[in-house]
Design a protein around this motif. Structure first.
Motif, PDB file in Angstrom:
ATOM      1  N   ASP A 156      -7.250 -11.798  13.619  1.00  0.00           N
ATOM      2  CA  ASP A 156      -6.484 -10.866  13.082  1.00  0.00           C
ATOM      3  C   ASP A 156      -5.659 -11.918  12.065  1.00  0.00           C
ATOM      4  O   ASP A 156      -5.532 -13.214  11.959  1.00  0.00           O
ATOM      5  CB  ASP A 156      -5.185 -10.703  14.114  1.00  0.00           C
ATOM      6  CG  ASP A 156      -4.353  -9.640  13.993  1.00  0.00           C
ATOM      7  OD1 ASP A 156      -4.572  -9.075  12.743  1.00  0.00           O
ATOM      8  OD2 ASP A 156      -3.520  -9.213  14.784  1.00  0.00           O
ATOM      9  N   SER A 157      -5.177 -11.164  11.066  1.00  0.00           N
ATOM     10  CA  SER A 157      -4.663 -11.691  10.099  1.00  0.00           C
ATOM     11  C   SER A 157      -3.318 -10.987   9.510  1.00  0.00           C
ATOM     12  O   SER A 157      -3.493  -9.676   9.204  1.00  0.00           O
ATOM     13  CB  SER A 157      -5.457 -11.843   8.653  1.00  0.00           C
ATOM     14  OG  SER A 157      -4.929 -12.283   7.582  1.00  0.00           O
ATOM     15  N   SER A 183       0.748  -1.251  -0.040  1.00  0.00           N
ATOM     16  CA  SER A 183      -0.130   0.055   0.072  1.00  0.00           C
ATOM     17  C   SER A 183       0.821   1.244   0.079  1.00  0.00           C
ATOM     18  O   SER A 183       0.343   2.397  -0.177  1.00  0.00           O
ATOM     19  CB  SER A 183      -0.889  -0.099   1.375  1.00  0.00           C
ATOM     20  OG  SER A 183      -0.065  -0.097   2.483  1.00  0.00           O
ATOM     21  N   GLY A 184       2.120   1.255   0.164  1.00  0.00           N
ATOM     22  CA  GLY A 184       2.883   2.292   0.124  1.00  0.00           C
ATOM     23  C   GLY A 184       2.867   3.287   1.136  1.00  0.00           C
ATOM     24  O   GLY A 184       2.866   4.582   1.309  1.00  0.00           O
ATOM     25  N   THR A 185       2.465   2.368   2.427  1.00  0.00           N
ATOM     26  CA  THR A 185       2.297   3.447   3.845  1.00  0.00           C
ATOM     27  C   THR A 185       3.501   4.118   4.105  1.00  0.00           C
ATOM     28  O   THR A 185       3.622   5.135   4.418  1.00  0.00           O
ATOM     29  CB  THR A 185       1.914   2.639   4.980  1.00  0.00           C
ATOM     30  OG1 THR A 185       1.053   1.433   4.722  1.00  0.00           O
ATOM     31  CG2 THR A 185       1.438   3.212   6.215  1.00  0.00           C
ATOM     32  N   ARG A 189       5.256  -1.286  14.285  1.00  0.00           N
ATOM     33  CA  ARG A 189       6.026  -1.137  13.256  1.00  0.00           C
ATOM     34  C   ARG A 189       7.159   0.012  13.335  1.00  0.00           C
ATOM     35  O   ARG A 189       6.735   1.018  13.770  1.00  0.00           O
ATOM     36  CB  ARG A 189       5.167  -0.700  12.117  1.00  0.00           C
ATOM     37  CG  ARG A 189       5.601  -0.631  10.880  1.00  0.00           C
ATOM     38  CD  ARG A 189       4.305  -0.446   9.878  1.00  0.00           C
ATOM     39  NE  ARG A 189       4.715  -0.237   8.481  1.00  0.00           N
ATOM     40  CZ  ARG A 189       4.117  -0.434   7.316  1.00  0.00           C
ATOM     41  NH1 ARG A 189       2.958  -1.045   7.821  1.00  0.00           N
ATOM     42  NH2 ARG A 189       4.624  -0.088   6.265  1.00  0.00           N
ATOM     43  N   LYS A 249      -6.334   1.233   5.181  1.00  0.00           N
ATOM     44  CA  LYS A 249      -5.530   1.303   6.529  1.00  0.00           C
ATOM     45  C   LYS A 249      -5.814   2.838   7.026  1.00  0.00           C
ATOM     46  O   LYS A 249      -5.851   3.771   6.453  1.00  0.00           O
ATOM     47  CB  LYS A 249      -4.008   1.327   6.118  1.00  0.00           C
ATOM     48  CG  LYS A 249      -3.514  -0.181   5.537  1.00  0.00           C
ATOM     49  CD  LYS A 249      -2.206  -0.425   5.726  1.00  0.00           C
ATOM     50  CE  LYS A 249      -1.975  -1.650   5.229  1.00  0.00           C
ATOM     51  NZ  LYS A 249      -0.545  -1.993   5.562  1.00  0.00           N
ATOM     52  N   ASP A 286       8.561  -5.139  11.499  1.00  0.00           N
ATOM     53  CA  ASP A 286       7.583  -5.370  12.323  1.00  0.00           C
ATOM     54  C   ASP A 286       7.855  -6.260  13.542  1.00  0.00           C
ATOM     55  O   ASP A 286       8.956  -7.123  13.647  1.00  0.00           O
ATOM     56  CB  ASP A 286       6.790  -6.270  11.710  1.00  0.00           C
ATOM     57  CG  ASP A 286       5.727  -5.570  10.665  1.00  0.00           C
ATOM     58  OD1 ASP A 286       5.422  -4.304  10.949  1.00  0.00           O
ATOM     59  OD2 ASP A 286       5.279  -6.111   9.712  1.00  0.00           O
TER      60      ASP A 286
HETATM   61  P1  ADP Z   1       2.835  -1.141   3.389  1.00  0.00           P
HETATM   62  O1  ADP Z   1       1.662  -0.781   4.301  1.00  0.00           O
HETATM   63  O2  ADP Z   1       4.371  -1.255   3.857  1.00  0.00           O
HETATM   64  O3  ADP Z   1       2.660  -0.374   1.996  1.00  0.00           O
HETATM   65  P2  ADP Z   1       1.473  -3.722   2.741  1.00  0.00           P
HETATM   66  O4  ADP Z   1       0.464  -3.141   2.326  1.00  0.00           O
HETATM   67  O5  ADP Z   1       2.082  -4.849   2.259  1.00  0.00           O
HETATM   68  O6  ADP Z   1       2.579  -2.818   2.942  1.00  0.00           O
HETATM   69  O7  ADP Z   1       1.497  -3.962   4.277  1.00  0.00           O
HETATM   70  C1  ADP Z   1       2.307  -4.721   5.459  1.00  0.00           C
HETATM   71  C2  ADP Z   1       2.486  -4.066   6.530  1.00  0.00           C
HETATM   72  O8  ADP Z   1       1.259  -3.787   7.042  1.00  0.00           O
HETATM   73  C3  ADP Z   1       3.273  -4.971   7.443  1.00  0.00           C
HETATM   74  O9  ADP Z   1       4.701  -5.079   7.540  1.00  0.00           O
HETATM   75  C4  ADP Z   1       2.685  -4.619   8.779  1.00  0.00           C
HETATM   76  O10 ADP Z   1       3.436  -3.480   9.470  1.00  0.00           O
HETATM   77  C5  ADP Z   1       1.315  -4.220   8.644  1.00  0.00           C
HETATM   78  N1  ADP Z   1       0.486  -5.158   9.047  1.00  0.00           N
HETATM   79  C6  ADP Z   1      -0.281  -6.035   8.158  1.00  0.00           C
HETATM   80  N2  ADP Z   1      -0.842  -6.923   8.677  1.00  0.00           N
HETATM   81  C7  ADP Z   1      -0.956  -6.447  10.227  1.00  0.00           C
HETATM   82  C8  ADP Z   1      -1.520  -6.965  11.122  1.00  0.00           C
HETATM   83  N3  ADP Z   1      -2.640  -8.009  11.383  1.00  0.00           N
HETATM   84  N4  ADP Z   1      -1.300  -6.428  12.418  1.00  0.00           N
HETATM   85  C9  ADP Z   1      -0.313  -5.516  12.509  1.00  0.00           C
HETATM   86  N5  ADP Z   1       0.324  -4.847  11.624  1.00  0.00           N
HETATM   87  C10 ADP Z   1      -0.048  -5.448  10.376  1.00  0.00           C
END
Ligand code: ADP
Ligand code: ZN
Length: 419
Positions: free
Chosen positions: A223-224, A85-87, A315, A411, A291
């Motif tokens: 949770d997943s 998602s590029g957070t 995170r 998110k 994480d």
């Molecule tokens: P990003 O958010 O880095 O763009 P992703 O969409 O692939 O990438 O999300 C992965 C990240 O989201 C994980 O590394 C973690 O930090 C967070 N995440 C995903 N699922 C969970 C969860 N169930 N609980 C906590 N954090 C989560």
């Protein structure tokens, strides 16, 4: 254990290690074929204890090798692309063959069954489709036996209309959106709803919110956890809710000290490093997730032998440093849910004045509570005391009516920097 794949997820740890070694070596061969790993990895390891000597892979490596640096199959074998998602910056790509997707499907089905989803159940998927892996992952595994309402990110008004009319028993959502969604339902909607199970992922979910969802709304939150880069979710809640089981027949998980890169002893907190063991298109080795979690010692009472991790609450990239103190948004959420007994939303503002950082937190509350100044004062004091004790920072609180903060999609963005 209610249902699931007993042959694999109840394997002994010795059998599992044997399988993991075989699969790890297969991954090393696949990885050796890619441009980015070429010549950097051994062809084989003799024992899993040698994994710790292999190089790590980081998000930066994925970005630098965009788009095809990690491709281990001819491009026409790619069945689907996904991107994170590029957070925290430019999105990173992942790609899957049909075989890869079939392994994702197996996991997703197993985790839905572990959450109690049954044949014929109606599921509203409120996770966004598009590049994000979540919706595709969760829906594909169960769509052959359940009824799917793929609302995706369609806007809350439509989401509620369909929810009230079609009465799903299950939702798939990010936890942030689920919290927001619950605040948007009327008491009447909540009374009439058929919702019993929520499978949530993509960001942390606090234990306190899980408890409130169960007690106030009758919803069991599962949770997943996973990452797009490594092929989607690989850790899931079982019916006991005592940690997330790792799909160890598909992933090799290590916990390291993020500063030294060395393994930490089982049971200690550190950064989760993961190697997918079945990905033929995208064979990433020792991916550093950033994480923080730990392996929970001992076996789960559900009967599965897959080891468990603590749900991810930290995170590394989300850490705020407030005048030398490390604060995570999830800690603030825990404090809020200790004292607020219905779903709510909040937004943390970090401000800076003359070199000093401060926190201002907007917290949504029901009007009845906002109108009751005694109760409000009591809540404010309790919240501030808890925050002071827990995060050693005293923020300023700003209570606002439910529905005031920006709508959440996907998110949740919980922190803004106002400087
Ligand atoms: P990003 O958010 O880095 O763009 P992703 O969409 O692939 O990438 O999300 C992965 C990240 O989201 C994980 O590394 C973690 O930090 C967070 N995440 C995903 N699922 C969970 C969860 N169930 N609980 C906590 N954090 C989560
Ligand atoms: Zn279990």
């Amino acid at each position: 254990m209610e249902q699931g794949n007993q042959k694999i997820d109840c394997m002994s740890q010795d059998q599992l290690k044997e399988l993991q070694l075989k699969l790890f070596n297969q991954q090393l061969k696949r990885a050796g074929e890619t441009k980015s790993y070429h010549g950097k990895l051994p062809n084989e390891i003799a024992n899993l204890s040698e994994v710790k000597n292999l190089p790590f892979t980081t998000k930066e490596d994925l970005r630098q090798n965009f788009p095809y640096g990690f491709l281990a199959v001819p491009q026409e074998k790619i069945a689907r692309f996904n991107a994170s998602s590029g957070t925290t910056g430019i999105p990173t790509l992942a790609y899957f063959t049909q075989t890869d997707l079939s392994f994702l499907d197996k996991r997703s089905k197993e985790q839905s069954l572990a959450a109690g989803v049954k044949e014929g159940d109606i599921i509203q998927c409120m996770m966004g489709y598009g590049l994000f892996t979540g919706a595709w992952y969760h829906v594909r595994g169960i769509q052959n036996i359940a009824t799917i309402i793929p609302t995706g990110a369609c806007g809350t008004a439509k989401q509620i209309l369909l929810f009230n009319s079609l009465r799903p028993k299950v939702v798939f959502s990010t936890p942030g959106y689920l919290q927001y969604f619950l605040t948007q339902l009327s008491d009447e909607d909540v009374k009439k709803m058929a919702l019993k199970i929520a499978i949530v992922g993509g960001e942390p979910v606090s234990q306190y919110f899980k408890k409130i969802a169960k007690e106030k709304y009758g919803v069991d939150v599962y949770d997943s956890y996973g990452l797009t880069e490594t092929g989607g979710p690989f850790a899931f809640d079982c019916e006991r809710h005592e940690g997330l089981h790792l799909f160890e027949d598909q992933f090799y998980v290590e916990i390291i000290d993020p500063d030294t890169g060395l393994l930490v002893p089982d049971g200690e907190y550190g950064e989760l490093v993961v190697t997918p063991l079945r990905q033929e298109a995208f064979p990433v080795i020792r991916y550093r997730t950033r994480d923080i979690t730990r392996i929970i010692p001992g076996q789960c009472l559900c009967g599965r032998t897959y080891r468990r991790i603590e749900p991810i609450t930290h995170r590394i990239d989300d850490m705020m440093i407030i005048n030398g103190v490390n604060v995570f948004p999830s800690q603030i959420e825990e404090c809020i849910y200790k004292h607020v007994s219905t779903a709510t939303n909040y937004l943390v503002h970090v401000t800076e004045k003359e070199g000093l950082k401060k926190l201002l937190i907007d917290v949504e509350l029901p009007i009845e509570l906002l109108d009751n100044s005694d109760k409000l004062k009591k809540l404010e004091k309790e919240l501030l005391d808890t925050m002071k004790a827990y995060i050693t920072v005293t923020p300023k609180l700003n209570f606002v009516p439910l529905g005031t903060l920006p709508e959440i999609q996907g998110k949740a963005k919980r922190v803004t920097k106002d400087y």
